[in-house]
Design an enzyme around this catalytic site. Sequence first.
Site, short mmCIF file in Angstrom:
data_model
loop_
_atom_site.label_atom_id
_atom_site.label_comp_id
_atom_site.label_asym_id
_atom_site.label_seq_id
_atom_site.Cartn_x
_atom_site.Cartn_y
_atom_site.Cartn_z
N GLY A 222 0.83 -1.20 0.00
CA GLY A 222 0.00 0.00 0.00
C GLY A 222 0.87 1.26 0.00
N SER A 223 0.43 2.23 0.77
CA SER A 223 1.07 3.55 0.70
C SER A 223 2.50 3.57 1.23
CB SER A 223 0.22 4.56 1.45
OG SER A 223 -1.04 4.70 0.82
N THR A 224 2.90 2.56 2.01
CA THR A 224 4.30 2.55 2.44
C THR A 224 5.24 2.43 1.24
OG1 THR A 224 4.14 0.17 2.78
CG2 THR A 224 3.81 1.56 4.71
#
Lengths: 148, 612
Positions: free
Chosen positions: B316-318
Amino acid sequence: MSALAVVRPRPAAGPDVGAPSARGPRAAAPAATGRVRLAVAVSVLALGAGALFGAVALNASAAQAAVTARRLEGEVRAAERHHADLLVDVAELEDPARIRARALELGMIPAPAARHLVLRRAIAADGAPDPVLPGVADPLKPVLTQER
Amino acid sequence: MRGPRRRGASTPPPPPAVVVPVRRIRSAFAVVLVLIGLTVAQLVQVQVVDGAEHAARGERQRLRTVELPAVRGRIYDREGAVLATSVDAAAVHADPAAFRPTTRPDGTRVPAAGDRREVARALAPLLDLDPVALADRLDRDGRFVYLARQVDLATAEAVMDLRLPGIGMHVEPRRAYPSGGTAAQVVGFTGIDGAGLQGLEASHDHVLRGRSGTLLVEHAPGGLAIASGERELVPAEPGADLVLTLDREIQHVAERVAADVSARYDALGATVVVLEVGTGDVLGMASAPTFDPNARRTGDAAAWRNRAVTDLFEPGSTQKALTVAVALESGAITPATAFDVPDRLTVGGHTFTDVSRHGVERWTVGDVLARSSNVGTILVAERIGEEALREGLLALGQARPTGLGFPGEVAGHLPAADAWWATTLPTVAIGYGTSTTLLGLATSYATLANDGVRVTPRLVRGTVGLDGRLEPAPPAAAERVLSDRTAGVVLELLGAAVDGPGATGGLAAVPGYRVGGKTGTARKPLVDAAGYSDQYVASFVGVAPLDDPRLVVAVMVDAPQGAYYGGAVAAPAFAEVMHASLLARRIVPDGSGRSLDELVRSAAAAPAPTAP
């Protein structure tokens, strides 16, 4: 050459009228030989008995030492076992989860925000004055880097 | 002198002729010879032809070789705290033949030495076993059957005190894990025979197990050892001890936080990884649910898994920090590059949206990262193109084994170069369509924190042999994959993602330290179909202190209920683990703290804390 040969009478060099007959010395020789034989036999028996006693004593001593060694091995094993058990006990007691649970039981609470106080000595390790702290009265007194 | 005898004179009769039985003598001699020959032949047969066999049989009858099991090495944490060790236990066994009447070769009938049901009833309470099952075991064929293994020595001695017929015991080692579930998934466990089956116990079994020895003893027919008899000892070589990089305090906090966050959000599980920057040392690696290796048979085998290295998830956004790092390294953008960012963007027929609705905003790369904008990150990725993005992510460790060498570790997935479609670039840029382990993700962030040098993570500091000295493991491999300038810029951007305006990672802040990190919220793909489920993975990865990064902490919560955003679910867990880890490692705050007077005033004003 046997010992008997040593004491065997030598034959006379020639006729000797005044000397006892040839039968006399030959009769005395068996008596001497018997004594020597007896002495040798006793010596051999004594030597044998001594050797036997020594062997038995040595064997008994070795057996005693072996038994002692077994006992000591058992004691070492028991001590190692005790050490291993203690090691486990210590590790269980040091377990952070156990300590935390015990602390909570005792009514302790987690610190909300632990802080570091960074101490700085007024003089450096080499003895030179620290120029950033010129006005410190006691140069060995640590001061806080945080603003007071 | 006598003259010649005259004829007719009386002469004595001649003596009777002696008849010598030559033939008989010869026959007897031959018989004797034959007997002597037979005797000699038998002697040769016994002494020469079969001599070795008879000698061996004699040795077998009087000599007995006892195997001396090697003491298995201990497993310590980095400070010497015992995580696994071996203690003496006992195995209780029986001779089932003792409970059956037998007939000797001469026809004599021997009655049973005891009644197996009575013996089972006597043993059952001591061994905590069912008496009926015990009696069944005593009814088996053969001369040896185990009744119980790995029981306490005191229990075994109590059994022997009963003096039951056909019952015996022998000492055997038992693996003990004194800290219970601490680092259980990392340390693993051994089987009943002492062989490593799981975790480091399995992967380092060759180091830990040592080498068995032998003891040759001479014994009397009754079985009693002869004290002064032959005795030949080949001592066992104990296994080497294993010193891990784990810090027990940090590991404990990581496990507690993983369990807490998993329970609080009723999640399927939670995983935490703590890495030391520069060395690659894994200081903590925890998964919830976990298990107690001392009683592993009572738990769920799924809990044995070290999820930090075996479970893949879409980051995801990591992932966005890595995308930005690749873009900066390629020179396609600079920290000052700004983009006109709408809240939705259609690429390849698929529309990507930001989580929050907004108009077209002029955002820098830092703003994109701080707000975790999907659209902004896709615009960044489009500047560098598919090939550069893929190569850059591979260099940062994505879809590559971390090199930890842990059993069951998986490498992750990144689509092959020829499998990229129009939507692959935007999808991968925001952390979908690719997968990684939590350790892999933490290692990528550790590369950013280590001035762009990727260091292979490691779990083993070294081994301790018989001399008691630590033999350090080879230093971890290091490889520069980013310039230090790029790494520094991305770290600053990560700092803004925690404490900047509009940052999604505000709850990851740690008092006294500057923290940089990135939230992640990704929908979980369906297991047996294309598409995504309505469950999420919440994550947060960050570093601290930001000015001189020393630690990386990664948190992943699997399918939290109620809240699911990484900033809400994983970031607070990150802050708790990072704070405790910084204190445990005695890492000095980097100047973001308040003065003592402020602290005293705030403490005086704050309500008194109460015990949870």
